[in-house]
Design a protein around this motif. Structure first.
Motif, PDB file in Angstrom:
ATOM      1  N   PRO A  45      -9.382 -18.552   8.171  1.00  0.00           N
ATOM      2  CA  PRO A  45      -9.191 -17.116   8.385  1.00  0.00           C
ATOM      3  C   PRO A  45     -10.437 -16.284   8.131  1.00  0.00           C
ATOM      4  N   ASP A  46     -11.303 -16.700   7.211  1.00  0.00           N
ATOM      5  CA  ASP A  46     -12.486 -15.908   6.901  1.00  0.00           C
ATOM      6  C   ASP A  46     -13.639 -16.157   7.876  1.00  0.00           C
ATOM      7  N   ALA A  71      -9.227 -12.348  21.776  1.00  0.00           N
ATOM      8  CA  ALA A  71      -9.224 -13.770  21.449  1.00  0.00           C
ATOM      9  C   ALA A  71      -9.882 -14.454  22.634  1.00  0.00           C
ATOM     10  N   THR A  85      -3.755 -20.628  22.434  1.00  0.00           N
ATOM     11  CA  THR A  85      -3.695 -19.932  21.156  1.00  0.00           C
ATOM     12  C   THR A  85      -2.240 -19.859  20.712  1.00  0.00           C
ATOM     13  N   SER A 135      -8.535  -5.685  20.542  1.00  0.00           N
ATOM     14  CA  SER A 135      -8.625  -6.955  19.821  1.00  0.00           C
ATOM     15  C   SER A 135      -8.719  -8.082  20.837  1.00  0.00           C
ATOM     16  N   ASP A 169     -12.707 -20.997  15.902  1.00  0.00           N
ATOM     17  CA  ASP A 169     -11.477 -21.795  15.863  1.00  0.00           C
ATOM     18  C   ASP A 169     -11.723 -22.915  16.875  1.00  0.00           C
ATOM     19  N   ARG A 221     -12.211 -14.675  17.609  1.00  0.00           N
ATOM     20  CA  ARG A 221     -11.393 -13.472  17.470  1.00  0.00           C
ATOM     21  C   ARG A 221     -12.250 -12.333  16.908  1.00  0.00           C
ATOM     22  N   PRO A 255     -13.487 -15.765  11.632  1.00  0.00           N
ATOM     23  CA  PRO A 255     -12.688 -15.482  12.836  1.00  0.00           C
ATOM     24  C   PRO A 255     -13.361 -15.857  14.140  1.00  0.00           C
TER      25      PRO A 255
END
Length: 713
Positions: free
Chosen positions: A297-298, A364, A51, A362, A303, A355, A300
């Motif tokens: 980004p929208d 990842a 990341t 938080s 990725d 994420r 999450p």
């Protein structure tokens, strides 16, 4: 060799220039504008966790080398810039453009995972030098991302020493964000064997939907002289290389990328020490990749990245001339006889990072898998030694991993990971396989905004290589036997590491910046694989060319008077490596200063013997001053290396004395289109041999380069 009187004017000139730079430092510190330059430790890295984060924020021994640093130093080999990275050194034959990377005293057979655009480089041939090298010209490199130690659990099987990821150049290296298409033409000339370099790079952006990039590199070098003025034979080479890249973005968040890298090296030598039979080498080192990524980004939770690649390295050797004993001729080799080393390594890497938040935490969360399939083929009509010591075979390495990076309150980070590895190896009648799960846990705490402390426990797993398992043959002279060992067990590393990351701005004056990383580690490797003597002592001929079989009838009498033992790769009980690494930068706008220091110790815990691959202590520092609004940079790089004398008698590794090197450099951005670079390497013409190398390094070498850019908006 030149007399001391003949060398003194050159050394005096170098000393005068170095003194002038020191004098300029004082003046520059008072008059420089407070405009901070780019700091290497602020560059994005992904090798620690997959990341993106800056190197200074990585909870590991992570460093980066930027394109600007490569341009400034004008390296002929990547070792010229890697020596500025703590914990990292190289082993190379100066008569071969290939090189091996050593991290924290570990190298060879995949202990350091070397990647070019994400593709593994697993080429290896056996001899008196490194057992695992790669071919890559520095003019093709856009940046280097390095993580030391087995802390990079999710970045490929076998990397108990670390990961070194090379990014080749791209359109962003030659075009500014508002430029649509352009080209950069570079010419470089040098002394002491560095004759000529041409680099032509072109690129174009088709809106935001696509970009393309191409580069052609030609490099020509002739044999150099060492610091004593002695010509080192066969240290020249010729390179022709091409690089092509394309990135397509068919929709928002989607990207398809492809890379084709082709390199052809031509050189001639008499083996790693210039003492063997003479061969002409033609090396083709090609890497092809095809990748897909979706990140937006929208979205999450997705990725996603998938990459497939194939890497091939083929060395075609043509026999030219025998040794004084005529040994190769007695075995049937004739001028023009061929020896081919070939390894093909197709592979893949697929992973996704999601994420999300759970209460105040938080996450990842990265899940993925990778694999590489090595096919080694050796064809030998030139004596048979090549096929014996670099045997043909196949090896499959596959793995899966899961990692969760958890953040809480801006002051706490926890990274937990598990990796599953599996391997299968075969060649002839031999088969072996194995599997293991390796954990990793890292905790980072930031008690103040400018400091972060972390501790890590990580394990790594390295399967035996084809050569370690299957090597079998008789050494040319003296004629001892090397035995295969299909019972080899994989190596397992247990690494405990702690570190401190410092990041502060406006420390001594407005606009300045301090970045520093300190790492302390202890890495214990169970079942460490090393070549050892085995079996009873026997006698072999003292005269090269006499068959060893004769000594079965007259042992201990002339000519059978050399006592030897057989050799075999074995698992020793444990190898213990520990050390300290320091890396730091201070940038005050009008200049910068960097420091990298390394101290590593390593031993076989069963015998207490020092591991030969552990390099001596090293300190390197760079001081650069910016003038004319930053368009002109003048600087010096100092490197100090301790001696390494505790080398066992009879080893092919040479003991080395301590030495210090001084480089002087200048870069001038004449306009936004024209740049000139100059460097004086080994300015005091010091004669030295880098530890693990068999040939002395170059003496005083000057290089000058001019780059001209053409671009449209």
């Amino acid at each position: 060799m030149p007399s001391p009187h003949a060398a003194s004017p050159r050394r005096a000139a170098s000393l005068a220039l170095g003194s002038s730079l020191l004098a300029l430092t004082a003046a520059q510190a008072q008059t420089a504008p407070p405009t901070t330059g780019t700091i290497d430790l602020d560059t994005i890295t992904v090798t620690a966790t997959k990341t993106p984060e800056t190197a200074i924020d990585a909870l590991s021994g992570t460093s980066v080398i930027t394109r600007e640093q490569i341009r400034r130093l004008q390296p002929s080999r990547l070792s010229d810039v890697l020596r500025d990275v703590p914990g990292v050194t190289t082993q190379e034959n100066q008569n071969d453009p290939a090189q091996a990377i050593n991290i924290r005293g570990l190298q060879d057979f995949g202990r350091v995972n070397v990647l070019v655009d994400g593709a593994r480089q697993n080429f290896q041939t056996s001899g008196h030098a490194a057992n695992g090298v790669f071919y890559l010209d520095p003019e093709l490199v856009g940046g280097v991302d390095i993580t030391r130690g087995p802390t990079s659990t999710i970045y490929g099987s076998g990397a108990i020493g670390g990961v070194v990821a090379f990014r080749t150049r791209s359109v962003d290296d030659i075009l500014l964000p508002d430029e649509r298409m352009g080209a950069v033409q570079k010419w470089s000339f040098g002394s002491n064997g560095q004759r000529f370099l041409n680099s032509t790079a072109v690129g174009a952006r088709i809106g935001t939907a696509a970009d393309i990039f191409g580069q052609f590199v030609y490099r020509n070098a002739t044999p150099y002289r060492d610091g004593g003025g002695t010509l080192v034979p066969d240290t020249g080479s010729e390179l022709q290389a091409g690089l092509a890249k394309v990135n397509l973005r068919p929709a928002d968040g989607h990207e398809i990328s492809g890379t084709a890298l082709v390199q052809n090296f031509d050189f001639t030598n008499r083996g790693s020490s210039n003492a063997g039979a003479r061969f002409a080498n033609a090396v083709a080192a090609d890497t092809y990749t095809l990748g897909y990524r979706f990140a937006r980004p929208d979205v999450p939770l997705i990725d996603f990245s998938a990459k497939g690649y194939t890497t091939t390295t083929h060395n075609r050797l043509t026999f030219l001339q025998d040794t004084a004993s005529g040994l190769y001729g007695q075995l049937g080799a004739r001028a023009g006889s061929r020896l081919d080393y070939d390894i093909e390594s197709p592979g893949f890497d697929v992973h996704n990072t999601a994420r999300f938040d759970t209460f105040a935490l938080s996450h990842a969360l990265t899940i993925g898998g990778d694999g590489v399939f090595d096919r080694v083929r050796t064809s030998d009509q030139a004596g048979g030694f090549g096929a014996a010591f670099t045997p043909s075979g196949t090896r499959t390495l596959t793995g899966a991993f899961i990692q969760d990076e958890v953040r809480y309150g801006g002051w706490l980070r926890v990274i937990g990971a598990l990796r599953y590895d599996q391997y299968e190896l075969s060649g002839g009648t031999y088969r072996s396989s194995g599997e293991r799960v390796s954990p990793k846990i890292t905790v980072g705490v930031s008690p103040l905004p400018w400091i972060e402390l972390y501790a890590t426990y990580a394990e790594g797993y390295r399967a035996p290589s084809v050569t370690e398992t299957l090597v079998q043959g008789i050494h040319p002279f003296p004629a001892f036997t090397i035995l295969p060992n299909p019972a080899l067990r994989p190596e397992v590393a247990h690494n405990v590491e702690g570190g401190i990351n410092l990041k502060a701005d406006d420390v001594l004056r407005p606009g300045d910046a301090v970045r520093a990383k300190l790492n302390v580690f202890a890495n214990t490797v169970d079942d460490f694989i090393n070549i050892q003597t085995v079996g009873p002592t026997y006698f072999v001929p003292a005269i090269a060319g006499i068959p060893a079989s004769i000594c079965a009838r007259i042992p201990g009498r002339f000519p059978c008077v050399i006592p030897v033992q057989s050799y075999q790769y074995l698992n020793i009980a444990q190898a213990q490596l520990n050390g300290v690494e320091l890396e730091g930068t201070y940038d005050w706008g009008g200049g910068f200063a960097t420091l990298a220091a390394t101290h590593t110790q390593g031993r076989d815990r069963a015998t207490g013997q020092t591991l030969l691959t552990v390099p001596p202590d090293r300190i390197s520092t760079t001081l650069g001053l910016r003038f004319l609004g930053g368009d002109l940079t003048l600087g010096t790089r100092l490197t100090f290396v301790a001696p390494r004398r505790d080398v066992p008698a009879g080893s092919t590794v040479l003991a080395t004395r301590g030495y210090g090197l001084v480089d002087l450099f200048a870069s001038y951005q004449a306009t936004d289109r024209i740049r000139a670079d100059f460097i004086l390497q080994n300015a005091f013409d010091r004669r030295y041999t880098q530890y693990l190398n068999l040939l002395p390094s170059p003496g005083l070498t000057a290089k000058a380069a001019v780059s001209i850019k053409f671009a449209t908006q």
